[in-house]
Scaffold this motif. Structure first.
Motif, PDB file in Angstrom:
ATOM      1  N   MET A   1       0.838  -1.172   0.000  1.00  0.00           N
ATOM      2  CA  MET A   1       0.000   0.000   0.000  1.00  0.00           C
ATOM      3  C   MET A   1       0.889   1.244   0.000  1.00  0.00           C
ATOM      4  N   ARG A   2       0.418   2.266  -0.642  1.00  0.00           N
ATOM      5  CA  ARG A   2       1.140   3.539  -0.701  1.00  0.00           C
ATOM      6  C   ARG A   2       0.706   4.403   0.482  1.00  0.00           C
ATOM      7  N   ILE A   3       1.690   4.906   1.230  1.00  0.00           N
ATOM      8  CA  ILE A   3       1.377   5.799   2.346  1.00  0.00           C
ATOM      9  C   ILE A   3       2.164   7.096   2.212  1.00  0.00           C
ATOM     10  N   THR A   4       1.575   8.153   2.720  1.00  0.00           N
ATOM     11  CA  THR A   4       2.243   9.441   2.836  1.00  0.00           C
ATOM     12  C   THR A   4       2.143   9.830   4.296  1.00  0.00           C
ATOM     13  N   VAL A   5       3.289   9.958   4.944  1.00  0.00           N
ATOM     14  CA  VAL A   5       3.331  10.248   6.374  1.00  0.00           C
ATOM     15  C   VAL A   5       4.403  11.294   6.644  1.00  0.00           C
ATOM     16  N   GLU A   6       4.125  12.188   7.577  1.00  0.00           N
ATOM     17  CA  GLU A   6       5.131  13.162   7.988  1.00  0.00           C
ATOM     18  C   GLU A   6       5.923  12.545   9.132  1.00  0.00           C
ATOM     19  N   VAL A   7       7.224  12.404   8.942  1.00  0.00           N
ATOM     20  CA  VAL A   7       8.095  11.839   9.973  1.00  0.00           C
ATOM     21  C   VAL A   7       9.156  12.870  10.308  1.00  0.00           C
ATOM     22  N   ASN A   8       9.148  13.307  11.551  1.00  0.00           N
ATOM     23  CA  ASN A   8      10.114  14.299  12.023  1.00  0.00           C
ATOM     24  C   ASN A   8      10.143  15.546  11.148  1.00  0.00           C
ATOM     25  N   GLY A   9       8.951  15.955  10.698  1.00  0.00           N
ATOM     26  CA  GLY A   9       8.822  17.177   9.921  1.00  0.00           C
ATOM     27  C   GLY A   9       9.010  17.023   8.425  1.00  0.00           C
TER      28      GLY A   9
END
Length: 158
Positions: free
Chosen positions: A1-9
């Motif tokens: 699955m394709r995810i878009t997540v903000e990690v540490n800005g």
């Protein structure tokens, strides 16, 4: 699955298996090895990260659940231009760590408490109770909480 997540800005886009744990995604996919995996049952707290500002056990959370959300790891605790944040300085001052394996999770739980609208010692101590540390005996960690949250307790007292 394709995810878009903000990690540490930073916004990260990745293809992940639906069963990939957040802890594995952070460590193996993104190389953020400060998030430690201890018990893999959510009991020890070593894998604690912040999701949208709340402390979460990353070994019990799927990476696909993070799409559209913000994740903060221990690597992001230090403000730019500083060596350590105030919680880390207090940990050093009070000898609150020995082997350091559980420390990132405890730091993240205390950071979550510190970011609350009205942080207090009682809540911070309660959050630390959710961590298993075999080295320190908790005395130093309790001294850290007393130091870090004493001022906020005074500010929040009517």
């Amino acid at each position: 699955m394709r995810i878009t997540v903000e990690v540490n800005g930073l916004t990260r886009e990745s293809n992940v298996e639906p069963r990939t744990l957040l802890s594995d995604y952070l460590r193996h996919e993104l190389g953020l090895t400060g998030t430690h995996v201890g018990c893999e049952h959510g009991v020890c707290g070593a894998c604690t990260v912040l999701v949208d500002g709340e402390a979460v056990r990353s070994c019990l959370t799927l990476a696909v659940q993070m799409s559209g959300r913000s994740v903060r790891t221990v690597e992001d605790l230090v403000p730019p231009g500083q060596d350590l944040n105030d919680i880390q300085v207090a940990f050093r001052k009070h000898h609150a760590l020995q082997c350091g394996f559980c420390t990132p999770g405890i730091l993240m739980s205390l950071a979550a408490e510190q970011n609350r609208p009205a942080p207090c010692r009682a809540d911070a101590l309660d959050s630390v109770r959710g961590h298993i540390c075999r080295c320190t005996g908790y005395r130093g960690i309790k001294r850290v909480v007393e130091e870090i949250f004493a001022e906020s307790d005074a500010e929040n007292t009517p």
